[in-house]
Design an enzyme around this catalytic site. Sequence first.
Site: not given
Ligand code: PEP
Length: 249
Positions: A9, A11, A94, A166, A172, A212
């Site tokens: 992703n 973003k 999300h 998630e 993040g 993460s």
């Molecule tokens: C995400 O944006 O879905 C995500 C899991 O971000 P990150 O891996 O940076 O935590």
Amino acid sequence: MRRKVIAGNWKMNMLPNEAIKFIEELSAQVKNTSNEIILCIPYTDLFYGLLTAQNTNIKIGAQNMHWEEKGAYTGEVSGQMLKSIGVEYVIIGHSERRQYFAETDETVNKKIKSALQNELKPIVCVGESLEQRETGNQEEVVKNQIKLALEGITKEDLSKIIIAYEPIWAIGTGKTATSNDANEMIKTIRNEVLSLYNEETAQKLIILYGGSVKSENSKELFSTSDIDGGLVGGASLKPDEFAKICLSV
Ligand code: PEP
């Protein structure tokens, strides 16, 4: 046995020239894997991404869509529009969209239905906040998100959906859920799907972990009984790092 799926992703990152270079570099490194690899990229990269990913094993997804087909919704993009250029996947619900753009369980459900009508495969995100986990409500919260997201979805359509668990506190932040905690929550999601549908549907459903994920923890996470891969944010922005994650199982 369920396939492994690794979805990036991006973003709101990556200009078209960066997207093209990334996909060229990634595709060379992952060309021999049987894992399914998806990149969910900004709208402005989609066309370039789709062209560059042709004849590779990388699939392209969007990060959001509107549930209506067309009309007076300034700034929005519909499922029909995504499908018309060849997009295959779309992230729905999300936590950043829930948090900053007033996405609700109801709009998530409408978007899933519209995506399916347009033959797009939804990657549906669920997950609890830090406060909800600290008060011990995480299972109830996530089970409820699943129930509302899947309201009115047939079991045939569920086979086209990927779920991504998630936890918001892990996105993040550099704080990853332990592989055991993530696997337990994903088992809970599978059990909820079993109670809403049946055993076969629950066992076939692809459920990812996100929060993460990086190359140092992906193998351990993806090798558990119920985690079928990852939805990867920050670590999907570097082709070498993302390739390592894609090839870690
Ligand atoms: C995400 O944006 O879905 C995500 C899991 O971000 P990150 O891996 O940076 O935590």
